[in-house]
Design an enzyme around this catalytic site. Structure first.
Site, PDB file in Angstrom:
ATOM      1  N   CYS A  61     -32.574   1.185 -13.444  1.00 28.76           N
ATOM      2  CA  CYS A  61     -31.275   1.575 -12.892  1.00 28.76           C
ATOM      3  C   CYS A  61     -30.528   0.349 -12.374  1.00 28.76           C
ATOM      4  O   CYS A  61     -31.039  -0.408 -11.551  1.00 28.76           O
ATOM      5  CB  CYS A  61     -31.482   2.576 -11.765  1.00 28.76           C
ATOM      6  N   CYS A  97       5.215   1.762  -9.105  1.00 24.15           N
ATOM      7  CA  CYS A  97       4.939   1.793  -7.670  1.00 24.15           C
ATOM      8  C   CYS A  97       3.564   2.446  -7.487  1.00 24.15           C
ATOM      9  O   CYS A  97       3.407   3.653  -7.684  1.00 24.15           O
ATOM     10  CB  CYS A  97       6.027   2.590  -6.968  1.00 24.15           C
TER      11      CYS A  97
END
Length: 327
Positions: free
Chosen positions: A178, A145
């Site tokens: 980056c 769950c």
């Protein structure tokens, strides 16, 4: 209860760029200070995965989802569950009868709220996911769950080279400093179905960002681009690539210095190699740059997805074009 994995490394099963599970592979645990996690994740995800909050029932975005694919840790991106194990439990939370791989989750006794339950955590980063109960369907009889807020979804069709409407997608991979800004630039192009931040060109399978930053793995921060060739060509992707970084600086883009910031094109076949080499030669001869282009053109020999907190980083943090430096 702890929300962080131990120091050192463990054994995990990862997904490669084609959607195939890896062999059990040694990988480093991911640990970060609480305030860094809070910044990277945002308040909602942080509350669930780092403070064990529970989202209200029947409110999560994955409760009714039937799309084929993989559910990943919202913090680090480790694959946790497959849509093949998902079922409707009627409890109000996404439910699964088995994990993607037993190595990727761990259990801990939870005695909170006056109950004794088995808490489920991401084995790599310690993120709280939910609980497991012995009332699930066959073949396991278990019900995992899970909070929707602890998961992100990776559609299987993308990794198999298909768009939402079944159109054929091709792939390209680029490194230009980056990866946050590079990913954002390609995602905004018409005809690009998806772009992912990751690591290419190195010797260590499925590295972490911290490992790549040492320079010892040999990887570059790279971006995998899945595109519709009927809407945007590989040549047009190359033109975009040249326009968003400086291809004349070796192992550096602006303030970012290191081999992980090198300029590179990772080609998937000989046609891509031919087109990329012609494009680089034409640009070099154009006189646009004062210094010679140092961009590598090398075979695409493994793209490894970066941690989830790196994916769509600029979009998540309201950054346009540039790169922040809190990793």
């Amino acid at each position: 209860m702890t929300r962080d994995a131990s120091t050192g490394s463990g054994t995990f099963v990862f997904l490669d760029e084609w959607g195939r599970p890896s062999e059990p592979t040694k990988g480093a645990y991911i640990r970060k200070p609480k305030e860094q996690w809070r910044y990277l994740l945002g308040d909602s995800t942080y509350a669930i995965t780092r403070e064990a909050a529970t989202e209200p029932p029947f409110c999560g975005r994955f409760i009714a989802s039937k799309e084929e694919g993989f559910y990943l840790c919202a913090d680090c991106g480790l694959p946790l569950f497959s849509s093949a194990a998902k079922y409707v439990s009627g409890t109000g939370w996404p439910s699964f009868f088995a994990p993607f791989a037993s190595q990727n989750i761990r259990q801990a006794e939870d005695r909170s709220h006056g109950m004794v339950r088995q808490e489920i955590l991401c084995a790599r980063c310690g993120a709280h996911l939910g609980h497991v109960f012995p009332d699930g369907p066959p073949p396991t009889g278990l019900r995992y769950c899970i909070n929707s807020g602890a998961l992100v979804f990776l559609p299987q069709h993308l990794l198999q080279g298909r768009g939402k409407d079944g159109e054929r997608l091709e792939r390209a991979a680029f490194a230009g400093g980056c990866f946050w800004g590079v990913e954002q630039a390609f995602e905004n192009e018409k005809g690009v179905a998806a772009a992912f931040s990751g690591y290419s060109g190195g010797s260590v399978p499925f590295p972490t960002y911290e490992e790549v930053c040492t320079g010892r793995t040999g990887h570059a921060e790279a971006v995998l681009v899945l595109f519709d060739p009927k809407k945007i060509s590989y040549e047009e992707l190359l033109q975009k690539f040249w326009s968003i970084h400086d291809p004349t600086t070796r192992n550096r883009q602006g303030p970012d210095i290191g081999s992980q910031y090198r300029s590179a094109i990772f080609v998937y076949d000989e046609e891509q190699r031919r087109v990329a080499e012609r494009s680089r030669r034409t640009l070099d001869e154009s006189g646009r740059f004062r210094n010679p282009i140092v961009t590598e053109i090398v075979p695409a020999d493994g793209f490894f997805f970066a941690e989830e907190y790196h994916q769509r980083y600029n979009q998540k943090h309201g950054i346009s074009g540039g790169c922040a430096h809190l990793r």
